[in-house]
Design a protein around this motif. Structure first.
Motif, PDB file in Angstrom:
ATOM      1  N   ALA A  18       0.797  -1.227   0.000  1.00 60.66           N
ATOM      2  CA  ALA A  18       0.000   0.000   0.000  1.00 60.66           C
ATOM      3  C   ALA A  18       0.829   1.275   0.000  1.00 60.66           C
ATOM      4  O   ALA A  18       0.257   2.367  -0.010  1.00 60.66           O
ATOM      5  CB  ALA A  18      -0.929  -0.007   1.219  1.00 60.66           C
ATOM      6  N   HIS A  19       2.159   1.188  -0.005  1.00 62.23           N
ATOM      7  CA  HIS A  19       2.950   2.409   0.180  1.00 62.23           C
ATOM      8  C   HIS A  19       2.657   3.455  -0.897  1.00 62.23           C
ATOM      9  O   HIS A  19       2.380   4.617  -0.578  1.00 62.23           O
ATOM     10  CB  HIS A  19       4.443   2.080   0.181  1.00 62.23           C
ATOM     11  N   SER A  20       2.722   3.074  -2.174  1.00 57.38           N
ATOM     12  CA  SER A  20       2.506   4.072  -3.227  1.00 57.38           C
ATOM     13  C   SER A  20       1.075   4.576  -3.224  1.00 57.38           C
ATOM     14  O   SER A  20       0.822   5.746  -3.527  1.00 57.38           O
ATOM     15  CB  SER A  20       2.861   3.488  -4.600  1.00 57.38           C
ATOM     16  N   LEU A  21       0.129   3.723  -2.854  1.00 57.48           N
ATOM     17  CA  LEU A  21      -1.268   4.143  -2.757  1.00 57.48           C
ATOM     18  C   LEU A  21      -1.451   5.157  -1.635  1.00 57.48           C
ATOM     19  O   LEU A  21      -2.083   6.207  -1.819  1.00 57.48           O
ATOM     20  CB  LEU A  21      -2.165   2.921  -2.525  1.00 57.48           C
ATOM     21  N   ILE A  22      -0.891   4.867  -0.469  1.00 51.24           N
ATOM     22  CA  ILE A  22      -1.006   5.788   0.665  1.00 51.24           C
ATOM     23  C   ILE A  22      -0.298   7.102   0.351  1.00 51.24           C
ATOM     24  O   ILE A  22      -0.826   8.193   0.631  1.00 51.24           O
ATOM     25  CB  ILE A  22      -0.423   5.133   1.927  1.00 51.24           C
ATOM     26  N   ARG A  23       0.877   7.032  -0.242  1.00 54.85           N
ATOM     27  CA  ARG A  23       1.598   8.252  -0.597  1.00 54.85           C
ATOM     28  C   ARG A  23       0.785   9.110  -1.569  1.00 54.85           C
ATOM     29  O   ARG A  23       0.704  10.332  -1.425  1.00 54.85           O
ATOM     30  CB  ARG A  23       2.953   7.887  -1.210  1.00 54.85           C
ATOM     31  N   HIS A  24       0.171   8.450  -2.555  1.00 52.83           N
ATOM     32  CA  HIS A  24      -0.661   9.194  -3.510  1.00 52.83           C
ATOM     33  C   HIS A  24      -1.826   9.874  -2.793  1.00 52.83           C
ATOM     34  O   HIS A  24      -2.117  11.055  -3.055  1.00 52.83           O
ATOM     35  CB  HIS A  24      -1.187   8.251  -4.586  1.00 52.83           C
ATOM     36  N   MET A  25      -2.508   9.159  -1.913  1.00 55.07           N
ATOM     37  CA  MET A  25      -3.668   9.753  -1.238  1.00 55.07           C
ATOM     38  C   MET A  25      -3.250  10.890  -0.320  1.00 55.07           C
ATOM     39  O   MET A  25      -3.965  11.900  -0.193  1.00 55.07           O
ATOM     40  CB  MET A  25      -4.438   8.672  -0.484  1.00 55.07           C
ATOM     41  N   GLN A  26      -2.107  10.764   0.317  1.00 55.85           N
ATOM     42  CA  GLN A  26      -1.633  11.856   1.175  1.00 55.85           C
ATOM     43  C   GLN A  26      -1.339  13.111   0.360  1.00 55.85           C
ATOM     44  O   GLN A  26      -1.591  14.227   0.815  1.00 55.85           O
ATOM     45  CB  GLN A  26      -0.381  11.406   1.933  1.00 55.85           C
TER      46      GLN A  26
END
Length: 419
Positions: free
Chosen positions: A69-77
């Motif tokens: 989920a790292h890239s997904l979480i980074r994108h949402m942040q």
């Protein structure tokens, strides 16, 4: 039933299930979850569900993540940090964190909501809109909420009308003349038809509307059942169909169309061929999915980047693009892009040519390369003179080639060429 006196979306919370791996996208999801895969220029797939929620008037959103989920979480942040609690808005990122048990992550889609009941309760929404985070479409959830309230349903299920024998990979609704769901079957070999349209079927979109307290009761009941797989489509919805009132909501009633004469657009970009085709759909002269619609925009990360640039204007070395989408920070230097989609930061060297190509951010296409029917993962550097799309047998040995002749090219595949 009462007619809603005002927008119901302001009393709703959208809960996006974004934990799936998306293994059918092969190496594209080796390092990212399917909802985080780039789409349509600078967006990610999850931006469609989130944008639909915002555009529908929903201002409380939760996103459950799990797989890589790292890239997904980074994108949402980066892209979704504009929600303000002082305006009664919220945006909660909810990774699987073993909050219920130290031994278990999210066991299924229903469990991904159950484990966060206490967080949802703090926001006190009257309605819950459960969404899949991996589909490409535009939809006004307010209209679905209105149908849910007016019908008095325990659950309302978003449905697509599809040719009956194309519904074998979906959860399929058997409905009566009033679209009340009388049976729910997962991936049936012989899907039930729609009354009066026996050659068509109602397939689940993975979108559900509940009254919040009713949903909590169902999740607690399901969590206590040792035989449950903790899944909405496999457990929660079939139970309500049998013991309560489940209503179908047709996508045609709430879809946002590119134009009145154009049909509704929904895609599960879950295979390489489907991902390739749905991206290239955007290059049509009048695309079914309108990414230019200011009234229903697809929100995403506002990348700070220079405009796209086309350079050189001499015979055989002219920077140009035909029927293509060229994103910010791209440089087409004496090269040709035809019916292709270049995402942020793609550089094309002189004499190179791409046709029917989906190129993810920050790729570099070497001089004199010729590429057709390709998906190129982010950050790939295509060697000078590489040819793909003209020799199927050679392509299949070097890259991942689908049955429809689409080649996926990744960094490790390019590195192996040099060995």
């Amino acid at each position: 039933m009462r007619t809603p006196s005002g927008p119901l979306a302001r009393d709703a919370m959208a809960y996006v299930l974004a934990g799936g791996r998306g293994s059918r996208l092969k190496e594209l999801t080796d390092n990212r979850a399917k909802p985080a895969v780039y789409f349509g220029g600078k967006a990610r797939i999850i931006d469609f569900a989130l944008s639909n929620a915002i555009n529908s008037g929903i201002r409380r959103i939760g996103v459950a993540t799990q797989y890589k989920a790292h890239s997904l979480i980074r994108h949402m942040q980066r892209a979704w940090n504009f929600m303000r609690p002082e305006r009664n808005e919220s945006f909660d990122i909810l990774p699987a964190s073993q909050r219920i048990s130290e031994l278990l992550w999210y066991e299924g889609t229903a469990d991904a909501v159950y484990q966060n009941i206490d967080i949802i309760a703090v926001h006190d929404p009257k309605y819950m809109v459960i969404l899949a985070g991996d589909h490409v479409y535009k939809m006004d959830y307010e209209l679905m909420l209105q149908q849910h309230v007016n019908s008095g349903a325990d659950v309302t299920v978003g449905c697509l009308v599809v040719p009956r024998m194309e519904a074998t990979e979906f959860g399929v609704m058997h409905v009566d003349e009033a679209d009340r769901i009388t049976a729910f079957v997962e991936k049936p070999a012989d899907p039930p038809g729609i009354p009066g349209q026996e050659h068509m079927a109602l397939a689940s979109m993975g979108i559900y509307v509940f009254n919040t307290e009713f949903l909590f009761d169902q999740l607690r009941r399901d969590a206590a059942d040792p035989d449950s797989k903790r899944d909405f489509g496999g457990d929660i919805i079939p139970y309500i169909v049998k013991h309560g009132k489940a209503q179908a909501h047709r996508f045609t009633d709430s879809c946002i169309r590119a134009a009145e004469e154009i049909g509704e657009y929904w895609r599960d970009a879950g295979t390489l061929d489907a991902y390739f085709d749905s991206n290239l759909d955007l290059t049509d002269t009048v695309p079914q999915l309108d990414m230019y619609d200011r009234e229903w925009p697809i929100w995403s990360d506002a990348v700070v980047a220079a405009p796209a640039k086309f350079v050189h204007d001499e015979e055989g070395r002219r920077g140009h693009a035909i029927s293509s989408l060229i994103s910010n920070d791209c440089i087409v230097s004496g090269a040709l892009a035809r019916r292709s989609l270049l995402m942020t930061g793609v550089k094309m060297g002189s004499f190179s040519c791409v046709e029917e190509a989906v190129i993810l951010p920050y790729c570099n296409i070497g001089r004199s390369a010729r590429l057709s029917r390709v998906i190129i993962d982010s950050g790939v550097r295509i060697p000078e003179g590489l040819v793909v799309g003209e020799d199927p047998e050679l392509d299949a040995r070097r890259f991942r080639r689908t049955d429809n002749g689409v080649c996926l090219i990744t960094k490790p595949m390019i590195e192996r060429l040099a060995l």
